[in-house]
Design a protein around this motif. Sequence first.
Motif, short mmCIF file in Angstrom:
data_model
loop_
_atom_site.label_atom_id
_atom_site.label_comp_id
_atom_site.label_asym_id
_atom_site.label_seq_id
_atom_site.Cartn_x
_atom_site.Cartn_y
_atom_site.Cartn_z
N THR A 182 42.31 39.05 44.80
CA THR A 182 41.39 38.15 45.49
C THR A 182 40.08 38.86 45.81
O THR A 182 39.99 40.09 45.75
N GLY A 184 38.64 39.91 48.46
CA GLY A 184 38.71 40.34 49.84
C GLY A 184 39.71 39.56 50.66
O GLY A 184 40.31 38.57 50.20
N GLY A 185 39.89 39.99 51.91
CA GLY A 185 40.89 39.38 52.78
C GLY A 185 40.53 37.99 53.26
O GLY A 185 41.40 37.12 53.35
N ALA A 188 41.24 35.53 50.60
CA ALA A 188 42.69 35.35 50.47
C ALA A 188 43.22 34.44 51.57
O ALA A 188 44.10 33.59 51.34
N ASP A 287 49.14 38.87 57.48
CA ASP A 287 47.80 39.42 57.29
C ASP A 287 47.85 40.90 57.62
O ASP A 287 47.79 41.31 58.78
N PHE A 289 45.85 43.48 57.37
CA PHE A 289 44.48 43.99 57.18
C PHE A 289 44.32 45.46 57.57
O PHE A 289 43.40 46.13 57.09
N ARG A 318 46.36 41.48 51.71
CA ARG A 318 45.93 42.88 51.83
C ARG A 318 44.51 43.00 51.28
O ARG A 318 44.15 42.29 50.34
N SER A 319 43.73 43.91 51.85
CA SER A 319 42.35 44.10 51.40
C SER A 319 42.00 45.57 51.41
O SER A 319 42.49 46.34 52.24
N THR A 321 38.74 46.35 51.72
CA THR A 321 37.41 46.35 52.32
C THR A 321 37.34 47.17 53.61
O THR A 321 36.44 47.97 53.80
N ARG A 329 34.65 44.00 48.09
CA ARG A 329 35.43 42.84 48.48
C ARG A 329 36.52 42.59 47.43
O ARG A 329 36.40 41.70 46.57
N GLY A 331 40.83 42.37 47.29
CA GLY A 331 42.09 42.31 48.03
C GLY A 331 43.18 41.73 47.15
O GLY A 331 43.02 41.60 45.93
#
Length: 487
Positions: A182, A184-185, A188, A287, A289, A318-319, A321, A329, A331
């Motif tokens: 994706t 970034g978070g 997503a 999430d 993160f 997950r990301s 960033t 960006r 994820g």
Amino acid sequence: MHERSSGAELAAILREELERYSPGEKLPSSRALIERHRVSPVTVSRALAALAAEGLVVTRPGAGAFRAEPQRSAPRPADTSWQEIALSAEAAGDQVPRSVDATGVLATLTAPATGVIELNGGYLHGTLQPERALAAALARAGRRPGAWGRPPVDGVPALRSWFAREIGGPGGALAPSDVLITAGGQSALNTTLRALAPPGAPVLVESPTYPGLLAVARASGLRPVPVPVDADGVRTDLLADAFRASGARLFVGQPLFQNPTGAVLAAQRRREVLKVARAAGAFVVEDDFARQLGHADAPPPPPTLIADDPDGTVVHLRSLTKVTSPGLRVGALAARGPVLDRLRAIQVVDSFFVPGPLQEAALELVGAPAWPRHLRQVAADLAERRQALLGALARELPALAAAGAARPARGGCYLWLRLPDGTDEAALTGAALRAGVAVAAGRPYFAAEPPAPHLRLSFAGAAGAGELAEGVRRLRTACDTLGVPVA
């Protein structure tokens, strides 16, 4: 002007000098500008590009740069008043009206003015970002065969494999086919909510929670239903009650270093969250993160929830960033079963795919020898910054420090401070900004009426311990101005 001068500085000089030239007249050549201002060709190119973007200069390949012709007539004044009606049209009676409000997100995304200390951001300070490694990774990625072509819609296979190992753990709980790359978070999160909840549906969220989640939910026409969080994470007894009362089929939580409280979901509650969700026939959105933001003095983190869930209850986000740079960006979403097809379909409709060069750059970065060193350095720096901020609070604002000092999170980059009853958060954040420090009010972190006023302080975006201490001194000034008791 020396070689290190920026393109912006040169653009400012050239902008003033433009008055010497008639419209259509040629400017000095790039070589002449390089010699006169003692800058690099890249700096000249950036300066001219900035002026061209402003409509002040026209560049012609092979001919040079020319002063642009002035605009001949003022544009007709726009009348956008009709949009008030179009944007306020009521939804159908059985739907929840959409509320597109990014205030809580913009409060932490907007760069503070010069001289203002940033204690409200969510990204690492520039000195903590792996800028050299990122630049090298992007340069290598751009030379990879096929990097600029059309990537697979699910993501570059090698990057999906890396995320599968990272999310599933050493036991190999996830396969690359369970992963979707994706942008970034936040992207997503948006994809997941749109895929799993129809407009008008309730969605259970932690209270307090990340404002970006509330913004996405409301913009999608969903109804956030808060479930309180304590020091051990979401209250699972209340989670079961919320599922029964609301009929929700979706719960979004941050089990590890929750934003904004820093709570880590206790072992018993991890099992209960999955049990309660399965009984309700609901999905759990994990999430994750902050998994790569553990501090140097933190114990090993627990496995992901999805690693202990073979039956597809958990959708994992997950990301990269947060631990790298706002510009990377990239994820991943991980899920098992038909839900992954739904997630893929939503993402394809929205954006087709994540740009290949960015995926390849991420792959280059995490595969480089510098990557584990970067993670260790961030872990050490965040631990030092956490202690520096706690120490400054204890000295300057002991009444506020008491709320978070007893059991500080050993991961993430936030401290969640309870303010005295009756404190006006908006007035305090405004006074703090006037005193030269940006902090985040607690109200945007609650889906419903908050139980008490709060502030969220971040120790990731400041330059170091000295700036953190100065930021707290400025916050003390703001509190004194408003008469907020802090001792």
